[in-house]
Design a protein around this motif. Structure first.
Motif, PDB file in Angstrom:
ATOM      1  N   VAL A  93       0.860  -1.177   0.000  1.00  0.00           N
ATOM      2  CA  VAL A  93       0.000   0.000   0.000  1.00  0.00           C
ATOM      3  C   VAL A  93       0.902   1.235   0.000  1.00  0.00           C
ATOM      4  CG1 VAL A  93      -1.976  -1.092   1.123  1.00  0.00           C
ATOM      5  CG2 VAL A  93      -0.182  -0.054   2.527  1.00  0.00           C
ATOM      6  N   ALA A  94       0.362   2.334  -0.496  1.00  0.00           N
ATOM      7  CA  ALA A  94       1.136   3.575  -0.564  1.00  0.00           C
ATOM      8  C   ALA A  94       0.202   4.761  -0.386  1.00  0.00           C
ATOM      9  CB  ALA A  94       1.890   3.681  -1.889  1.00  0.00           C
ATOM     10  N   ALA A  95       0.779   5.876   0.019  1.00  0.00           N
ATOM     11  CA  ALA A  95       0.013   7.116   0.167  1.00  0.00           C
ATOM     12  C   ALA A  95       0.975   8.283   0.053  1.00  0.00           C
ATOM     13  CB  ALA A  95      -0.730   7.155   1.506  1.00  0.00           C
ATOM     14  N   GLY A  96       0.438   9.421  -0.364  1.00  0.00           N
ATOM     15  CA  GLY A  96       1.288  10.595  -0.497  1.00  0.00           C
ATOM     16  C   GLY A  96       0.501  11.804  -0.950  1.00  0.00           C
ATOM     17  N   TYR A  97       1.193  12.713  -1.615  1.00  0.00           N
ATOM     18  CA  TYR A  97       0.647  14.007  -2.004  1.00  0.00           C
ATOM     19  C   TYR A  97       1.049  14.279  -3.444  1.00  0.00           C
ATOM     20  CZ  TYR A  97       0.476  19.148  -2.246  1.00  0.00           C
ATOM     21  OH  TYR A  97       0.235  20.442  -2.622  1.00  0.00           O
ATOM     22  N   ARG A 111      -3.955  20.145  -6.233  1.00  0.00           N
ATOM     23  CA  ARG A 111      -3.113  19.391  -5.309  1.00  0.00           C
ATOM     24  C   ARG A 111      -4.006  18.551  -4.421  1.00  0.00           C
ATOM     25  NH1 ARG A 111      -3.916  24.223  -4.666  1.00  0.00           N
ATOM     26  NH2 ARG A 111      -2.058  24.814  -5.838  1.00  0.00           N
ATOM     27  N   GLY A 112      -3.426  17.532  -3.788  1.00  0.00           N
ATOM     28  CA  GLY A 112      -4.208  16.735  -2.870  1.00  0.00           C
ATOM     29  C   GLY A 112      -3.562  15.400  -2.573  1.00  0.00           C
ATOM     30  N   GLU A 135      -7.513   9.396  -5.790  1.00  0.00           N
ATOM     31  CA  GLU A 135      -6.986  10.758  -5.689  1.00  0.00           C
ATOM     32  C   GLU A 135      -8.083  11.733  -5.314  1.00  0.00           C
ATOM     33  OE1 GLU A 135      -3.291  11.265  -8.798  1.00  0.00           O
ATOM     34  OE2 GLU A 135      -5.311  11.410  -9.608  1.00  0.00           O
ATOM     35  N   GLU A 136      -7.747  12.672  -4.429  1.00  0.00           N
ATOM     36  CA  GLU A 136      -8.636  13.778  -4.103  1.00  0.00           C
ATOM     37  C   GLU A 136      -7.900  15.064  -4.456  1.00  0.00           C
ATOM     38  OE1 GLU A 136      -7.495  11.881  -1.258  1.00  0.00           O
ATOM     39  OE2 GLU A 136      -8.961  10.284  -1.556  1.00  0.00           O
ATOM     40  N   LEU A 137      -8.356  15.747  -5.519  1.00  0.00           N
ATOM     41  CA  LEU A 137      -7.675  16.932  -6.022  1.00  0.00           C
ATOM     42  C   LEU A 137      -8.498  18.185  -5.748  1.00  0.00           C
ATOM     43  CD1 LEU A 137      -6.505  15.537  -9.498  1.00  0.00           C
ATOM     44  CD2 LEU A 137      -5.192  15.671  -7.369  1.00  0.00           C
ATOM     45  N   PHE A 138      -7.813  19.230  -5.270  1.00  0.00           N
ATOM     46  CA  PHE A 138      -8.448  20.508  -4.955  1.00  0.00           C
ATOM     47  C   PHE A 138      -7.785  21.589  -5.803  1.00  0.00           C
ATOM     48  CE2 PHE A 138      -8.731  17.668  -1.356  1.00  0.00           C
ATOM     49  CZ  PHE A 138     -10.088  17.716  -1.050  1.00  0.00           C
ATOM     50  N   PHE A 139      -8.624  22.324  -6.543  1.00  0.00           N
ATOM     51  CA  PHE A 139      -8.134  23.284  -7.527  1.00  0.00           C
ATOM     52  C   PHE A 139      -8.118  24.696  -6.964  1.00  0.00           C
ATOM     53  CE2 PHE A 139      -9.451  19.606  -9.790  1.00  0.00           C
ATOM     54  CZ  PHE A 139      -8.717  19.551 -10.962  1.00  0.00           C
ATOM     55  N   ASP A 140      -7.268  25.545  -7.576  1.00  0.00           N
ATOM     56  CA  ASP A 140      -7.144  26.931  -7.127  1.00  0.00           C
ATOM     57  C   ASP A 140      -8.426  27.728  -7.320  1.00  0.00           C
ATOM     58  OD1 ASP A 140      -4.570  26.489  -6.330  1.00  0.00           O
ATOM     59  OD2 ASP A 140      -3.616  27.470  -8.048  1.00  0.00           O
ATOM     60  N   ASN A 141      -9.304  27.295  -8.223  1.00  0.00           N
ATOM     61  CA  ASN A 141     -10.549  28.033  -8.451  1.00  0.00           C
ATOM     62  C   ASN A 141     -11.678  27.594  -7.519  1.00  0.00           C
ATOM     63  OD1 ASN A 141     -11.215  25.533  -9.466  1.00  0.00           O
ATOM     64  ND2 ASN A 141     -11.569  26.223 -11.574  1.00  0.00           N
ATOM     65  N   GLY A 142     -11.345  26.766  -6.512  1.00  0.00           N
ATOM     66  CA  GLY A 142     -12.340  26.370  -5.527  1.00  0.00           C
ATOM     67  C   GLY A 142     -13.081  25.087  -5.836  1.00  0.00           C
ATOM     68  N   LEU A 145     -12.006  17.470  -7.438  1.00  0.00           N
ATOM     69  CA  LEU A 145     -12.187  16.287  -8.265  1.00  0.00           C
ATOM     70  C   LEU A 145     -11.733  15.072  -7.470  1.00  0.00           C
ATOM     71  CD1 LEU A 145     -12.681  14.726 -10.923  1.00  0.00           C
ATOM     72  CD2 LEU A 145     -10.334  15.335 -11.598  1.00  0.00           C
ATOM     73  N   ILE A 146     -12.615  14.094  -7.333  1.00  0.00           N
ATOM     74  CA  ILE A 146     -12.271  12.817  -6.726  1.00  0.00           C
ATOM     75  C   ILE A 146     -12.325  11.770  -7.825  1.00  0.00           C
ATOM     76  CG2 ILE A 146     -12.880  11.099  -4.979  1.00  0.00           C
ATOM     77  CD1 ILE A 146     -14.238  13.357  -3.421  1.00  0.00           C
ATOM     78  N   ARG A 147     -11.242  11.029  -7.992  1.00  0.00           N
ATOM     79  CA  ARG A 147     -11.204  10.048  -9.069  1.00  0.00           C
ATOM     80  C   ARG A 147     -10.430   8.804  -8.635  1.00  0.00           C
ATOM     81  NH1 ARG A 147      -7.153  13.102 -13.403  1.00  0.00           N
ATOM     82  NH2 ARG A 147      -5.212  12.898 -12.201  1.00  0.00           N
ATOM     83  N   THR A 148     -10.699   7.712  -9.330  1.00  0.00           N
ATOM     84  CA  THR A 148      -9.955   6.479  -9.127  1.00  0.00           C
ATOM     85  C   THR A 148      -9.256   6.123 -10.429  1.00  0.00           C
ATOM     86  OG1 THR A 148     -10.100   4.190  -8.335  1.00  0.00           O
ATOM     87  CG2 THR A 148     -11.899   4.975  -9.733  1.00  0.00           C
ATOM     88  N   ARG A 149      -8.099   5.457 -10.305  1.00  0.00           N
ATOM     89  CA  ARG A 149      -7.283   5.111 -11.461  1.00  0.00           C
ATOM     90  C   ARG A 149      -6.882   3.641 -11.356  1.00  0.00           C
ATOM     91  NH1 ARG A 149      -2.894  10.017 -11.597  1.00  0.00           N
ATOM     92  NH2 ARG A 149      -1.878   8.522 -13.001  1.00  0.00           N
ATOM     93  N   LEU A 150      -7.142   2.883 -12.402  1.00  0.00           N
ATOM     94  CA  LEU A 150      -6.831   1.456 -12.429  1.00  0.00           C
ATOM     95  C   LEU A 150      -5.781   1.198 -13.500  1.00  0.00           C
ATOM     96  CD1 LEU A 150     -10.514   0.167 -12.262  1.00  0.00           C
ATOM     97  CD2 LEU A 150      -8.898   0.328 -10.364  1.00  0.00           C
TER      98      LEU A 150
END
Length: 235
Positions: A93-97, A111-112, A135-142, A145-150
């Motif tokens: 398992v892994a986690a990061g930013y 970023r996220g 991934e949970e991504l937060f954009f500068d415009n407020g 995006l939450i997405r999964t990647r396989l």
């Protein structure tokens, strides 16, 4: 080359990537094409650093740049540090930013955090790998995006040579977002084919082609990526 010199060199290369003058690049991009075109060709160099802390823990950092070959300008920079924990010979398992700095007109930085479940094994002596990333991504415009990647991949050693072939495919699925211009569900696919080899005891390089398909509301766009990747093992 001694171990300490090799490690210092690898770290210096990574720091050079971080020193890109972001604001100057942004101004350059604003004078360029407003957005990427279907069929665009991008050059994508990347560098990875790996450091094994102990038998189970390791630290990893990947830095990737993408240039539009039509005009030579920088399109985006991705920096992804993280930690991996080995559960068994096959599972981890892994986690990061992650930080995405984008220079396309109309796009903002994001970023996220991310989380991975990793599987590695051999079938008939062929190394295979799978990854499920969240991934949970937060954009500068407020927006967010939450997405999964396989991702699934295989490496095929070329007999009696130090070279190997590599093939992979990665599917992106958006599961939550509040931003305009983003679809829910299937959003992107990356199909990769390339070759690579061990350079030294602590470094490996690969070169390949990736077809990146983006699914946006009412339009599908393809980008042709020429990818060069170098990974340094700092242990």
């Amino acid at each position: 080359m001694s171990k300490s010199v090799f490690s210092s060199t690898a770290l210096l290369v990574a720091l050079c990537l971080f020193s890109i003058p972001a604001e100057a690049q942004r101004q350059q991009q604003q004078a360029a094409t407003p957005n990427f075109q279907n069929g665009a060709v991008w050059l994508t160099p990347a560098i990875g650093l790996r450091y094994r802390i102990d038998d189970r823990w390791s630290f990893q950092m990947d830095t990737q740049l993408r240039f539009d070959s039509a005009n030579g300008v920088l399109r985006d920079v991705q920096v992804r540090p993280g930690f991996e924990y080995t559960l068994s010979p096959n599972w981890a398992v892994a986690a990061g930013y992650v930080q995405f700095q984008r220079y396309l007109t109309g796009q903002t930085a994001s970023r996220g955090p991310f989380q991975d479940i990793l599987y590695r094994a051999r079938i008939d002596n062929l190394p295979i790998a799978g990854r499920w990333r969240w991934e949970e991504l937060f954009f500068d415009n407020g927006t967010y995006l939450i997405r999964t990647r396989l991702l699934a991949g295989v490496r095929i050693p070329i007999k009696d040579t130090p070279w190997e072939l590599a093939f992979s495919d990665e599917v992106f699925i958006n599961v939550g977002n509040n931003g305009p211009g983003r679809v829910q569900g299937f959003a992107q696919n990356r199909a990769y084919a390339g070759f690579g080899r061990q350079l030294t005891r602590g470094s490996k390089a690969s070169l390949g082609y990736e077809l990146d398909t983006f699914n946006a509301p009412g339009i599908v766009r393809n980008v042709h990526n020429i990818k060069l990747n170098v990974v340094f093992d700092l242990n």
